[in-house]
Enzyme design. Structure first.
Site, PDB file in Angstrom:
ATOM      1  N   GLY A  14      63.488  55.741  55.085  1.00  0.00           N
ATOM      2  CA  GLY A  14      63.156  57.079  54.858  1.00  0.00           C
ATOM      3  C   GLY A  14      62.194  57.448  55.162  1.00  0.00           C
ATOM      4  N   SER A  16      61.558  59.812  57.638  1.00  0.00           N
ATOM      5  CA  SER A  16      61.432  61.137  58.224  1.00  0.00           C
ATOM      6  C   SER A  16      61.205  61.974  57.526  1.00  0.00           C
ATOM      7  CB  SER A  16      63.060  61.212  59.058  1.00  0.00           C
ATOM      8  OG  SER A  16      63.946  61.140  57.853  1.00  0.00           O
ATOM      9  N   VAL A  66      70.150  52.247  54.947  1.00  0.00           N
ATOM     10  CA  VAL A  66      69.511  51.190  54.410  1.00  0.00           C
ATOM     11  C   VAL A  66      70.594  50.446  53.531  1.00  0.00           C
ATOM     12  CG1 VAL A  66      67.163  51.990  54.386  1.00  0.00           C
ATOM     13  CG2 VAL A  66      68.769  52.853  52.590  1.00  0.00           C
ATOM     14  N   TYR A 157      70.076  57.889  38.549  1.00  0.00           N
ATOM     15  CA  TYR A 157      69.059  57.665  39.188  1.00  0.00           C
ATOM     16  C   TYR A 157      67.860  56.926  38.414  1.00  0.00           C
ATOM     17  CZ  TYR A 157      64.770  59.477  41.780  1.00  0.00           C
ATOM     18  OH  TYR A 157      63.702  59.333  42.367  1.00  0.00           O
ATOM     19  N   LYS A 161      66.120  53.386  39.543  1.00  0.00           N
ATOM     20  CA  LYS A 161      64.715  53.196  39.696  1.00  0.00           C
ATOM     21  C   LYS A 161      64.048  52.154  38.832  1.00  0.00           C
ATOM     22  CE  LYS A 161      64.007  56.166  43.312  1.00  0.00           C
ATOM     23  NZ  LYS A 161      63.701  55.428  44.594  1.00  0.00           N
TER      24      LYS A 161
END
Ligand code: NAP
Length: 250
Positions: A14, A16, A66, A157, A161
């Site tokens: 990630g 970019s 990924v 989410y 995490k």
């Protein structure tokens, strides 16, 4: 220019956009050759590489999901042929969505878990043996304060995490002494990911923070640079909260 990472190769998943882009630039400026991974946005990855070159660094861009094991393994083979063996891995690729629990679906839960958790596990598994064989390496996983606090409208989410924090801790124990594994748990950082959030919610978060501002990607990249480098040579298994002081609020 500090060249403390000269002769190192870093893969930033990630890399970019957003936090991954800032990490790529900071590590590139410190002398590492950067493999900028991305999924969809070729132009953004090219723009990141140009920014790395502007600060005197170099590298190349690599498209791979990924969460796709064979794609990640293929990417790592390509990186090692072109840039050399990977010394530093930063896992920043991630996705986020918010919804009331009445709208939550198993599909949504699995999508977030796949990218954020499998997408951290797979790159670590793919680089660890090479790092051990070469005598060392450093891994930095981008978690979130959402993994430390309840997030009623971001359940998948938040769970993903928390899992990243668990992966960080357990891989650190498993891969020491050769590899250090640490994490960064950002608070709200101004990137494309948080662009759509309501400004009233952002304002409230700003007011909660001891430092009375929202974060920028460079706030996180400095923590990544520290943890990736030998300056953190006695730090492993930690997830470093960088949120302007919000998470410490009870
Ligand atoms: P962002 O601006 O949306 O950038 C996400 C990056 O991840 C892009 O480079 C994207 O590439 C890449 N990506 C997404 N899915 C991928 C996949 N399956 N395979 C490979 N690359 C993939 O997000 P950000 O704000 O920088 O977030 C970066 C990380 O920090 C995430 O893990 C996020 O959860 C975490 N974080 C962010 C915040 C925040 O407030 N922004 C706070 C805490 C934690 P493409 O554009 O090519 O798809």
């Amino acid at each position: 220019m500090s060249m403390e990472l000269a002769n190192k190769v870093a893969l930033v998943t990630g890399g970019s956009r957003g936090i991954g882009r800032a990490a790529s630039i900071a590590l590139g400026q410190a002398g590492a050759k950067i493999a900028v991974n991305y999924m969809h946005d070729d132009a953004a990855a090219q723009a990141t590489l140009s920014k790395i070159e502007e600060v005197g660094g170099g590298g190349a861009i690599y498209q791979a999901d990924v969460a796709d094991e064979s794609a990640v393994q293929g990417m790592i083979k390509d990186i090692e042929q072109a840039l050399g063996p990977i010394d530093i891995l930063v896992t920043s690729a991630g996705i986020m969505s918010a919804q009331h629990h009445s709208k939550l679906t198993l599909e949504n839960y699995r999508e977030i878990m796949t990218t954020n958790v499998d997408g951290t596990f797979i790159p670590i598994m793919a680089v660890k043996d090479g790092m051990i064989a070469r005598g060392g390496g450093s891994i930095v996983c981008i978690a979130s304060v959402a993994g430390l606090r309840a997030r009623p409208t971001m359940i998948p989410y938040s769970v993903s995490k928390a899992a990243v924090i668990g992966l960080t801790r357990s891989f650190a124990a498993a891969l020491g002494p050769q590899i250090r594994v640490n994490g960064v748990a950002p608070g709200l950082i101004q990137t494309d990911m948080t662009e759509a959030m309501q400004s009233s919610a952002k304002e409230a978060m700003k007011e909660e923070a001891f430092l009375k501002r929202l974060g920028v990607p460079e706030d996180i990249s400095q923590a990544v640079l520290f943890l990736a480098s030998d300056r953190a040579s006695f730090v492993s298994g930690q997830t470093f909260v960088v949120d302007g002081g919000r998470v410490t609020i009870p």
